[in-house]
Scaffold this motif. Structure first.
Motif, short mmCIF file in Angstrom:
data_model
loop_
_atom_site.label_atom_id
_atom_site.label_comp_id
_atom_site.label_asym_id
_atom_site.label_seq_id
_atom_site.Cartn_x
_atom_site.Cartn_y
_atom_site.Cartn_z
N GLU A 190 0.83 -1.22 0.00
CA GLU A 190 0.00 0.00 0.00
C GLU A 190 0.86 1.26 0.00
O GLU A 190 0.54 2.25 -0.67
CB GLU A 190 -0.92 0.00 1.21
N THR A 229 2.35 1.71 -3.52
CA THR A 229 1.31 2.20 -4.42
C THR A 229 1.09 3.69 -4.22
O THR A 229 0.94 4.46 -5.19
CB THR A 229 -0.01 1.45 -4.17
N TYR A 235 -13.30 -0.16 4.18
CA TYR A 235 -13.43 -0.56 2.77
C TYR A 235 -12.19 -0.13 1.96
O TYR A 235 -12.12 0.99 1.47
CB TYR A 235 -14.69 0.04 2.16
N PRO A 236 -11.20 -1.04 1.83
CA PRO A 236 -9.96 -0.70 1.12
C PRO A 236 -10.02 -0.87 -0.39
O PRO A 236 -9.01 -0.77 -1.06
CB PRO A 236 -8.97 -1.70 1.73
N GLU A 237 -11.23 -1.11 -0.95
CA GLU A 237 -11.33 -1.35 -2.38
C GLU A 237 -11.10 -0.06 -3.18
O GLU A 237 -11.15 1.03 -2.65
CB GLU A 237 -12.71 -1.92 -2.72
N GLY A 238 -10.89 -0.24 -4.48
CA GLY A 238 -10.72 0.90 -5.37
C GLY A 238 -9.53 0.73 -6.28
O GLY A 238 -8.77 -0.24 -6.17
N ASN A 239 -9.34 1.68 -7.19
CA ASN A 239 -8.14 1.64 -8.04
C ASN A 239 -6.95 2.18 -7.25
O ASN A 239 -7.07 2.58 -6.09
CB ASN A 239 -8.37 2.43 -9.33
N ASP A 240 -5.78 2.19 -7.88
CA ASP A 240 -4.56 2.56 -7.15
C ASP A 240 -4.62 3.98 -6.60
O ASP A 240 -4.17 4.24 -5.48
CB ASP A 240 -3.34 2.41 -8.06
N GLU A 268 -7.29 5.70 -5.76
CA GLU A 268 -8.24 5.71 -4.64
C GLU A 268 -7.61 5.07 -3.40
O GLU A 268 -7.80 5.56 -2.27
CB GLU A 268 -9.52 4.96 -5.04
N LYS A 269 -6.83 4.02 -3.60
CA LYS A 269 -6.15 3.37 -2.47
C LYS A 269 -5.09 4.30 -1.86
O LYS A 269 -4.91 4.36 -0.65
CB LYS A 269 -5.51 2.06 -2.91
N ARG A 324 -6.83 6.95 0.11
CA ARG A 324 -7.31 6.36 1.36
C ARG A 324 -6.19 6.28 2.39
O ARG A 324 -6.37 6.65 3.55
CB ARG A 324 -7.87 4.96 1.08
N LYS A 327 -5.14 -5.90 7.79
CA LYS A 327 -6.08 -4.78 7.69
C LYS A 327 -5.69 -3.65 8.64
O LYS A 327 -5.37 -3.89 9.80
CB LYS A 327 -7.50 -5.26 8.00
#
Length: 275
Positions: free
Chosen positions: A66, A69, A103-108, A110-111, A114, A134
């Motif tokens: 993460e 990214t 909610y860690p989903e999404g494209n790079d 968005e991550k 976050r 997590k």
């Protein structure tokens, strides 16, 4: 070689990070090598040393996917990232924080947004994950957190523009740093001074005594190649013995993470150099 840039335009970390070296740089300055071409940092974290040195070429790595990214997005997509962070800033409150955390989903991009948002609003800016990997840090008590520091992000993006940024284990450095033209700085999870100080949860990747021994062997191999190598770690008998063949310097630091406020305060660390 180390670049000299006006202080007001100096890039600086865009993340708060446990063990960050921003406050120690003034003690490190005399120990940085005067000449090198490529800078390597295998435990990137908040990147304070990289941003201070602002090297012309660098390879920056970390085991934390993460985090890597996020650095790549700051380098390659800073304007889109700023837009998403502005949206987080407009929506921020306690309930919103826990919704984003869950909610860690999404494209790079968005991550990345976050991670920066959580980093700027969580307790103590602490990156910690549970056994499932997590993020589980509670919300911090900030009245007006600086979630979207546009100038810092843009300056960081410019500084990162000539850097390779990869997710990699620290052992990967042996495939790259080869000679006196290279400078490697290791800032690993520190060897614990006590059982209660054992904090290595920057990722689900543990860093115990065997890893410390492996790191020393890599330090020695790089030094034998003629690479300029520098390492930070705890000031304790184990680490001093481990690096007794090298130059060990004592650094005054401040312990800022401890559940007991009375146990925070001045301590010493070591800075090891091969040169």
């Amino acid at each position: 070689m180390v670049s000299q840039i006006p202080k007001e335009t100096c890039p600086r970390p865009f993340l708060k990070w446990a063990g960050g070296k921003g406050r120690l740089i003034t003690q490190y300055i005399d120990y940085f090598p005067k000449h090198y071409k490529t800078y390597y940092e295998p435990f990137l974290g908040g990147g304070a040393i990289f941003f201070y040195l602002h090297p012309p070429a660098a390879r920056l790595t970390d085991i934390n996917a993460e985090l890597i990214t996020t650095y790549r997005c700051v380098r390659d997509h800073v304007e889109e990232l700023i837009s998403l962070l502005q949206a987080h800033q407009n929506k921020h409150n306690k309930d919103y924080y826990y919704d984003v955390r869950a909610y860690p989903e999404g494209n790079d991009i968005e991550k990345a947004a976050r991670l920066i948002y959580l980093n700027k609003t969580c307790f103590n800016g602490l990156y910690r994950v549970n056994s499932q990997g997590k993020f589980n840090v509670p919300v911090g008590r900030y009245k007006n957190p600086s979630i979207c520091a546009e100038n810092i992000l843009r300056t960081a993006s410019a500084a990162l523009s000539t850097s390779e940024i990869e997710q990699a284990d620290f052992t990967n450095i042996l495939n790259y740093a080869q000679s006196g033209d290279d400078f490697v700085y290791f800032d690993p999870p520190y060897y614990p001074l006590s059982e209660t100080s054992y904090f290595t949860a920057y990722s689900s990747y543990s860093f115990g005594e065997n890893k410390q021994l492996q790191l020393r062997d890599i330090f020695a191999e790089l030094a034998q190649r003629g690479v300029k190598v520098m390492l930070s770690n705890s000031d304790c008998e184990f680490i001093r013995k481990l690096y007794s063949d090298f130059n060990i310097h004592t650094i005054s630091a401040t312990r800022s993470i401890n559940s007991n406020a009375k146990k925070r305060g001045k301590i010493t660390e070591v800075l090891v150099t091969s040169y």
